[in-house]
Design a protein around this motif. Structure first.
Motif, PDB file in Angstrom:
ATOM      1  N   GLU A   8      15.893 -91.326  79.686  1.00 38.93           N
ATOM      2  CA  GLU A   8      16.341 -89.971  79.378  1.00 38.93           C
ATOM      3  C   GLU A   8      16.444 -89.846  77.863  1.00 38.93           C
ATOM      4  OE1 GLU A   8      16.881 -87.460  81.468  1.00 38.93           O
ATOM      5  OE2 GLU A   8      16.636 -88.589  83.360  1.00 38.93           O
ATOM      6  N   THR A   9      16.110 -88.669  77.363  1.00 37.19           N
ATOM      7  CA  THR A   9      16.115 -88.432  75.925  1.00 37.19           C
ATOM      8  C   THR A   9      17.202 -87.427  75.578  1.00 37.19           C
ATOM      9  OG1 THR A   9      13.716 -88.721  75.956  1.00 37.19           O
ATOM     10  CG2 THR A   9      14.680 -87.805  73.954  1.00 37.19           C
ATOM     11  N   PHE A  10      17.954 -87.731  74.532  1.00 34.62           N
ATOM     12  CA  PHE A  10      19.039 -86.859  74.096  1.00 34.62           C
ATOM     13  C   PHE A  10      18.846 -86.528  72.614  1.00 34.62           C
ATOM     14  CE2 PHE A  10      20.518 -89.599  77.485  1.00 34.62           C
ATOM     15  CZ  PHE A  10      21.125 -88.720  78.369  1.00 34.62           C
ATOM     16  N   GLU A  11      18.658 -85.246  72.334  1.00 36.80           N
ATOM     17  CA  GLU A  11      18.591 -84.820  70.935  1.00 36.80           C
ATOM     18  C   GLU A  11      19.995 -84.855  70.354  1.00 36.80           C
ATOM     19  OE1 GLU A  11      17.709 -80.613  69.115  1.00 36.80           O
ATOM     20  OE2 GLU A  11      15.802 -81.558  69.685  1.00 36.80           O
ATOM     21  N   LEU A  12      20.127 -85.428  69.186  1.00 37.02           N
ATOM     22  CA  LEU A  12      21.460 -85.689  68.648  1.00 37.02           C
ATOM     23  C   LEU A  12      22.048 -84.453  67.973  1.00 37.02           C
ATOM     24  CD1 LEU A  12      20.836 -89.240  67.189  1.00 37.02           C
ATOM     25  CD2 LEU A  12      21.947 -88.615  69.330  1.00 37.02           C
ATOM     26  N   PRO A  13      23.298 -84.156  68.253  1.00 35.29           N
ATOM     27  CA  PRO A  13      23.949 -83.024  67.591  1.00 35.29           C
ATOM     28  C   PRO A  13      24.058 -83.280  66.098  1.00 35.29           C
ATOM     29  CG  PRO A  13      25.562 -84.349  68.795  1.00 35.29           C
ATOM     30  CD  PRO A  13      24.202 -84.868  69.171  1.00 35.29           C
ATOM     31  N   ASP A  51      21.632 -83.375  64.007  1.00 36.75           N
ATOM     32  CA  ASP A  51      20.386 -83.884  63.443  1.00 36.75           C
ATOM     33  C   ASP A  51      19.310 -83.822  64.516  1.00 36.75           C
ATOM     34  OD1 ASP A  51      18.285 -85.116  62.195  1.00 36.75           O
ATOM     35  OD2 ASP A  51      19.445 -86.789  61.405  1.00 36.75           O
ATOM     36  N   ASN A  52      18.574 -82.708  64.552  1.00 34.99           N
ATOM     37  CA  ASN A  52      17.560 -82.556  65.603  1.00 34.99           C
ATOM     38  C   ASN A  52      16.288 -83.348  65.317  1.00 34.99           C
ATOM     39  OD1 ASN A  52      16.387 -81.073  63.566  1.00 34.99           O
ATOM     40  ND2 ASN A  52      16.530 -79.095  64.606  1.00 34.99           N
ATOM     41  N   GLU A  53      16.293 -84.132  64.247  1.00 34.81           N
ATOM     42  CA  GLU A  53      15.142 -84.997  63.955  1.00 34.81           C
ATOM     43  C   GLU A  53      15.392 -86.432  64.402  1.00 34.81           C
ATOM     44  OE1 GLU A  53      14.404 -84.352  59.758  1.00 34.81           O
ATOM     45  OE2 GLU A  53      12.812 -82.936  60.277  1.00 34.81           O
ATOM     46  N   GLN A  54      16.509 -86.656  65.108  1.00 34.18           N
ATOM     47  CA  GLN A  54      16.786 -87.953  65.704  1.00 34.18           C
ATOM     48  C   GLN A  54      17.008 -87.758  67.202  1.00 34.18           C
ATOM     49  OE1 GLN A  54      19.729 -90.462  63.861  1.00 34.18           O
ATOM     50  NE2 GLN A  54      19.213 -89.795  61.786  1.00 34.18           N
ATOM     51  N   ALA A  55      16.537 -88.722  67.983  1.00 36.55           N
ATOM     52  CA  ALA A  55      16.690 -88.639  69.435  1.00 36.55           C
ATOM     53  C   ALA A  55      17.101 -89.999  69.974  1.00 36.55           C
ATOM     54  CB  ALA A  55      15.396 -88.179  70.102  1.00 36.55           C
ATOM     55  N   GLY A  87      13.375 -91.484  65.057  1.00 35.59           N
ATOM     56  CA  GLY A  87      13.419 -90.401  64.087  1.00 35.59           C
ATOM     57  C   GLY A  87      12.057 -89.758  63.921  1.00 35.59           C
ATOM     58  N   ARG A  88      11.829 -89.199  62.747  1.00 31.20           N
ATOM     59  CA  ARG A  88      10.531 -88.597  62.459  1.00 31.20           C
ATOM     60  C   ARG A  88       9.427 -89.646  62.580  1.00 31.20           C
ATOM     61  NH1 ARG A  88      13.833 -86.374  58.250  1.00 31.20           N
ATOM     62  NH2 ARG A  88      13.150 -88.078  56.895  1.00 31.20           N
TER      63      ARG A  88
END
Length: 293
Positions: free
Chosen positions: A246-251, A253-257, A130-131
């Motif tokens: 690989e990194t996936f930005e979560l739909p 909530d763009n502050e979690q990956a 997260g942040r």
């Protein structure tokens, strides 16, 4: 606002010093360069603005450059997409009125469905960050491969903090300096987005006191965004291995990956992960004896 102005000035000066004049397409004018990189007037010419205007921008003065001007300065300085985003964030911060009191952001939670997805990836280490690179969740394999974040006190459950302050992290990563520096540069990027985040300010303060490497890299004001790559490790149980992530930005909530780590099929690293999975498998509860009655 003075701190924000200094952040913008520092980033622009360092980017200007790092820019090679020949790569910027500037001819050799025969003048002796007393400083590294480009002169202010050269950045101004390349960006299509006056030297006075660029100087005021580099000083963090109260001007309102357009998106086109910021992009032109970014091109003149040879910034990549991450650097350009950071520049936009810093300029925005200097001209936006912010609350005088630095506030703490809301606690982040992982959705139950995401937690189940993480646990279902039983053959692959996976983390949700997260942040401030806080580890919001880690599956069994991630805890076995890196560290048992799930058992750490909340304050210590931070990827950058673990990377910089843990002796285990230093011995785990073959290229620890590269990985640790990437973590610092990711925090730098976030500091541009949320300069008033009290938790981030406290984390930076702690790392500045405790880690000389952090102090040095933070002062260089480089930014980095992890999207994919490889990590080489020497694990205390399974030895040498390389994992790709690989990194996936979560739909929603763009502050979690979500970070998922995999290994090449048929490789020794794949075999090492299989051994680690077997080693870290929780013990099965013994079956109860049938009752006589």
């Amino acid at each position: 606002m003075a701190d924000l102005n200094r952040e913008l000035a520092d980033f622009l000066r360092r980017a200007r010093a790092a820019r090679d004049p020949q790569q910027a397409g500037l001819p050799d004018d025969g003048r002796v360069r007393r400083v590294k990189g480009l002169r202010r007037e050269e950045v101004a010419v390349l960006a299509g603005v006056s030297t006075d205007y660029y100087t005021r921008l580099e000083q963090g003065r109260r001007i309102v450059p357009s998106t086109q001007v910021i992009d032109a300065v970014a091109r003149a300085l040879g910034l990549d997409d991450v650097g350009r985003t950071h520049l936009h964030d810093l300029v925005s911060a200097t001209r936006t009125s912010r609350a005088a009191v630095r506030s703490r952001s809301a606690v982040q939670r992982v959705r139950p469905g995401l937690r189940r997805l993480l646990d279902s990836l039983d053959a692959h280490p996976a983390l949700v960050l997260g942040r401030r690179t806080e580890v919001l969740a880690a599956n069994r394999m991630a805890c076995a491969l890196f560290a048992d974040f799930e058992r750490m006190p909340g304050r210590e459950r931070n990827y950058a903090r673990w990377m910089l302050l843990s002796d285990d992290a230093r011995s785990l990563f073959v290229d620890w300096e590269v990985q640790a520096r990437n973590a610092v540069e990711a925090l730098r990027l976030e500091a541009g987005r949320a300069p008033e985040d009290r938790d981030l300010i406290e984390l930076v303060g702690e790392l500045s006191v405790s880690s000389p490497e952090f102090r040095r890299w933070w002062s260089e004001h480089q930014v980095h965004q992890r999207t994919f790559g490889s990590k080489r490790l020497v694990h205390p149980v399974v030895g040498d291995l390389t994992v790709d992530y690989e990194t996936f930005e979560l739909p929603g909530d763009n502050e979690q990956a979500l970070y998922i780590y995999t290994t090449e099929p048929g490789s020794s690293s794949r075999q090492a992960i299989a051994i680690l999975a077997s080693w870290s498998q929780p013990a099965r509860e013994p079956e109860s004896e049938p009752s006589d009655g």
